[in-house]
Design an enzyme around this catalytic site. Structure first.
Site, PDB file in Angstrom:
ATOM      1  N   THR A  47      63.643 -11.112  85.804  1.00  0.00           N
ATOM      2  CA  THR A  47      62.274 -10.695  85.507  1.00  0.00           C
ATOM      3  C   THR A  47      61.402 -10.735  86.745  1.00  0.00           C
ATOM      4  OG1 THR A  47      62.625 -11.695  83.330  1.00  0.00           O
ATOM      5  CG2 THR A  47      60.381 -11.024  83.871  1.00  0.00           C
ATOM      6  N   TYR A 135      73.859 -19.072  85.102  1.00  0.00           N
ATOM      7  CA  TYR A 135      73.194 -17.958  84.420  1.00  0.00           C
ATOM      8  C   TYR A 135      74.239 -16.899  84.112  1.00  0.00           C
ATOM      9  CZ  TYR A 135      69.768 -14.058  83.934  1.00  0.00           C
ATOM     10  OH  TYR A 135      69.033 -12.981  83.507  1.00  0.00           O
ATOM     11  N   LYS A 163      71.997 -20.937  81.340  1.00  0.00           N
ATOM     12  CA  LYS A 163      71.194 -19.932  80.651  1.00  0.00           C
ATOM     13  C   LYS A 163      72.185 -18.915  80.112  1.00  0.00           C
ATOM     14  CE  LYS A 163      67.867 -16.182  81.454  1.00  0.00           C
ATOM     15  NZ  LYS A 163      67.046 -15.468  82.467  1.00  0.00           N
ATOM     16  N   VAL A 205      64.791 -19.550  78.264  1.00  0.00           N
ATOM     17  CA  VAL A 205      64.283 -18.923  79.488  1.00  0.00           C
ATOM     18  C   VAL A 205      63.752 -17.562  79.054  1.00  0.00           C
ATOM     19  CG1 VAL A 205      64.772 -18.233  81.852  1.00  0.00           C
ATOM     20  CG2 VAL A 205      66.014 -20.161  80.831  1.00  0.00           C
TER      21      VAL A 205
END
Length: 293
Positions: A47, A135, A163, A205
């Site tokens: 993001t 992640y 994540k 998240v």
């Protein structure tokens, strides 16, 4: 460090109209998130447009985030990559400036094997004494870190969590059930995060937190505590927003929504382009339903 529990904003990188990083607005957003109850500030991830900022900008964003946060909440610094050596250097910088942990993505494009993924993350953890959150986002990386590899990495000192952005709740359940004590499971998918947390996950998240930080903080707090009624109520209020914020590649819709709220410009760098006009009415309606307008 103490485990991070709750809403971790996957913060956008605000940019001026000329495409340069808007550091004053970055500082303002961090202060706003802390005031709204966000548990942790996550910077320069997906993001945060990590693929299109320079290494120098990447490092400066981490430094500014740590400085502005000033210990009020943890900072999770994006420090992954598909080159192990480069990921180690980013992790070293994050440690140097005082980030609390790093978020390290599964290597993309070069498609490593499960053993390659394991060796990549183990090398980072052994090289830099900073907590690492893995992640896994195979929709972007192609390579999918399987649960067996995640659980193997959970035994590596310094690897503190994952994540998990597949949105696969069954997979998340197995990870929650089998992970060792002290290893945190975070959702990376707003639409399914409530289920993951109610089943024992530790937080989310969140992209949605960029525009609804208080609601997301309240949702995470309720879900982690097992308050299904409250979590369900907030989740359904945000459900349309979760969907529309991914109607086009992230962070295109969320930057449009933030601009609509007067939080920052919608500017992104190519190859990301502005959101399609035909989506604007729907996203605005979802924002109204969520109580943002």
């Amino acid at each position: 460090m103490n485990p991070i529990v709750g809403s971790i904003v996957a913060l956008v990188t605000p940019m001026l109209e000329d495409g340069s990083v808007d550091y004053p607005t970055l500082r303002q957003l961090i202060d706003w998130h802390i005031a709204e109850g966000t548990a942790c500030i996550g910077v320069v991830g997906t993001t945060g447009e990590s693929p299109t900022v320079s290494v120098e900008e990447h490092c400066e964003i981490i430094r500014v985030a740590v400085e502005q946060t000033a210990g009020r909440v943890p900072v999770m610094a994006g420090a992954g990559g598909n080159s192990t050596r480069e990921a180690i250097e980013l992790a070293r910088f994050a440690k140097k400036v005082g980030a609390d942990c790093t978020l390290s993505v599964v290597p993309y494009y070069n498609k490593p094997s499960q053993e390659g993924i394991y060796q990549h993350f183990r090398a980072i953890a052994e090289a830099v004494d900073i907590p690492t959150v893995l992640y896994n986002v195979p929709g972007r990386t192609v390579a999918d870190m399987l649960p067996e590899t995640t659980l193997r990495l959970a035994q590596v000192p310094g690897v503190i969590g994952i994540k998990e952005a597949t949105g696969n709740i069954e997979r998340a359940c197995w990870l929650i059930k089998q992970a060792p004590a002290g290893f945190s499971i975070y959702s990376g998918d707003d639409g399914t995060a409530v289920a993951l947390m109610l089943l024992g996950g530790h937080g989310n998240v969140s992209v949605t937190a960029n525009v609804a930080p208080r609601a997301m903080a309240d949702l995470c707090r309720a879900a982690v505590a097992g308050d299904a009624r409250t979590a369900r109520e907030i989740h359904f209020k945000l459900l349309g927003l979760h969907k529309l914020l991914f109607a086009e590649p992230n962070p295109t819709p969320v930057k449009w929504a933030m601009h609509r709220l007067g939080l920052c410009a919608a500017t992104m760098r190519l190859p990301m382009v502005p959101m399609s006009a035909h989506l604007e009415a729907g996203l605005e309606a979802a924002m109204r339903e969520a109580g943002l307008l």
